[in-house]
Design a protein around this motif. Structure first.
Motif, short mmCIF file in Angstrom:
data_model
loop_
_atom_site.label_atom_id
_atom_site.label_comp_id
_atom_site.label_asym_id
_atom_site.label_seq_id
_atom_site.Cartn_x
_atom_site.Cartn_y
_atom_site.Cartn_z
N SER A 1 -0.04 4.18 -2.34
CA SER A 1 -1.42 4.68 -2.31
C SER A 1 -1.44 6.14 -1.88
CB SER A 1 -2.26 3.84 -1.35
OG SER A 1 -3.56 4.39 -1.21
N THR B 1 -12.05 -5.04 -1.33
CA THR B 1 -10.94 -4.42 -2.05
C THR B 1 -10.94 -4.81 -3.51
OG1 THR B 1 -9.61 -4.46 -0.02
CG2 THR B 1 -8.43 -4.17 -2.09
N THR C 1 0.82 -1.22 0.00
CA THR C 1 0.00 0.00 0.00
C THR C 1 0.86 1.28 0.00
OG1 THR C 1 -0.09 0.04 2.43
CG2 THR C 1 -1.81 -1.20 1.27
N LEU D 1 -1.91 4.28 5.03
CA LEU D 1 -2.51 3.22 5.83
C LEU D 1 -1.94 3.26 7.25
CD1 LEU D 1 -4.32 0.72 6.08
CD2 LEU D 1 -2.36 -0.66 5.33
N PHE E 1 -6.59 -0.30 -1.23
CA PHE E 1 -6.82 -0.98 0.05
C PHE E 1 -7.00 -0.03 1.22
CE2 PHE E 1 -5.51 -2.85 4.04
CZ PHE E 1 -6.26 -4.01 4.09
N PRO E 2 -6.14 0.99 1.42
CA PRO E 2 -6.31 1.85 2.60
C PRO E 2 -7.69 2.50 2.67
CG PRO E 2 -4.15 2.20 1.65
CD PRO E 2 -4.90 1.35 0.67
N GLY F 1 -3.58 -2.90 -3.96
CA GLY F 1 -2.81 -2.25 -2.91
C GLY F 1 -3.06 -0.76 -2.84
N LEU F 2 -3.28 -0.13 -3.99
CA LEU F 2 -3.52 1.31 -4.02
C LEU F 2 -4.87 1.69 -3.42
CD1 LEU F 2 -2.17 2.25 -7.58
CD2 LEU F 2 -0.99 2.41 -5.38
#
Length: 283
Positions: free
Chosen positions: A79, A107, A76, A83, A151-152, A148-149
């Motif tokens: 991002s 996600t 992440t 996170l 996800f937060p 991953g980008l």
């Protein structure tokens, strides 16, 4: 014959004349597959199969990295949303497979919302956007990095919804609630030797985090562990852990003399334990 985005048949999709290297056959095949699904408008069996492959690849990896913060953070890192996880967040994702799976699905769905547009705009370009080791990335890896980008942002929404659910049942406990739950209330005032430890216990419960406080409030309402888990959408083991943490604090205070439990309350606790054991045996 394949054409590039400008329509020039002399520059095939996936060509790497600029860097003088050809793509590996498996990566070139994926470049060609992307061209096909873009041309088909992301409809039909080819796109459906591609989407299923992307989901299957990313799902297992997302579930795995959520157990390890040191693995999740690099995923992440790029991002736009930083996170930040609490110890409780880490513990929840480490212990609960169902929470990891639920968050992974959320996600994947968010990442897939914009993925077709990225492909249409040429976002997957392994010939020119290579990894740190210089190797051309697979489409599955590209999609996984997209996960991953996002996800937060998905994680914060998920955590807020859980917290709201806990807070709904984690209201601050008022005076006399424990005494009433222990059967010590009536026309007569609560005896001082009962009221004092009840006040101490009430203060301890009110200092708990929202999830643990919700567990104890629902416990006092008479709900079983399974019922509490269903209401809060957590595992039965989480309910047991919340109860254990407070009981451990109580044992420590009793041993140190900070908390005196009068015989009447001890008797009520023993009766409650016996009832719970009887219900469990009958079930």
């Amino acid at each position: 014959m394949r054409f590039n985005d400008t329509g020039d048949p002399g520059a095939a999709r996936g060509s790497t004349e600029d860097d003088g290297q050809d793509l590996p056959e498996d990566v070139q095949n994926e470049v060609d597959r992307v061209a096909d699904v873009v041309a088909a408008g992301f409809r039909g069996p080819a796109w459906q199969q591609m989407a299923e492959e992307l989901y299957a690849y990313a799902f297992g990896r997302l579930c795995a990295v959520m157990r390890r913060t040191d693995k999740l953070m690099p995923l992440t890192a790029k991002s736009k949303t930083l996170l930040a996880m609490t110890d409780e967040d880490r513990a929840t994702l480490y212990r609960s497979a169902s929470d990891r799976e639920h968050l992974a699905i959320l996600t994947l769905n968010v990442a897939m919302e914009t993925f077709p547009q990225l492909l249409k705009m040429g976002g997957y370009d392994p010939a020119h956007n290579r990894g740190k080791d210089g190797r051309a990335s697979r489409l599955t890896s590209y999609f996984y990095n997209r996960c991953g980008l996002v996800f937060p942002r998905v994680f914060y929404v998920w955590r807020a919804e859980r917290t709201d659910r806990f807070l709904l049942h984690a209201v601050q406990m008022g005076g006399g609630v424990l005494a009433h739950a222990l059967g010590q209330t009536g026309t007569e005032p609560v005896p001082e030797d009962v009221g004092d430890p009840c006040d101490t216990l009430t203060a301890m419960i009110n200092r708990l985090n929202p999830r643990d406080r919700a567990v104890w409030n629902l416990t006092l309402d008479g709900l079983s562990q399974g019922e509490i888990a269903a209401v809060l959408d957590i595992k039965v083991g989480d309910v047991e852990n919340a109860r254990y943490r407070l009981r451990s604090q109580l044992r420590t205070r009793r041993r140190s003399g900070e908390l005196y439990v009068p015989p009447g309350v001890e008797a009520e606790w023993a009766r409650t334990r016996a009832q719970a054991k009887a219900r469990k045996t009958a079930a």
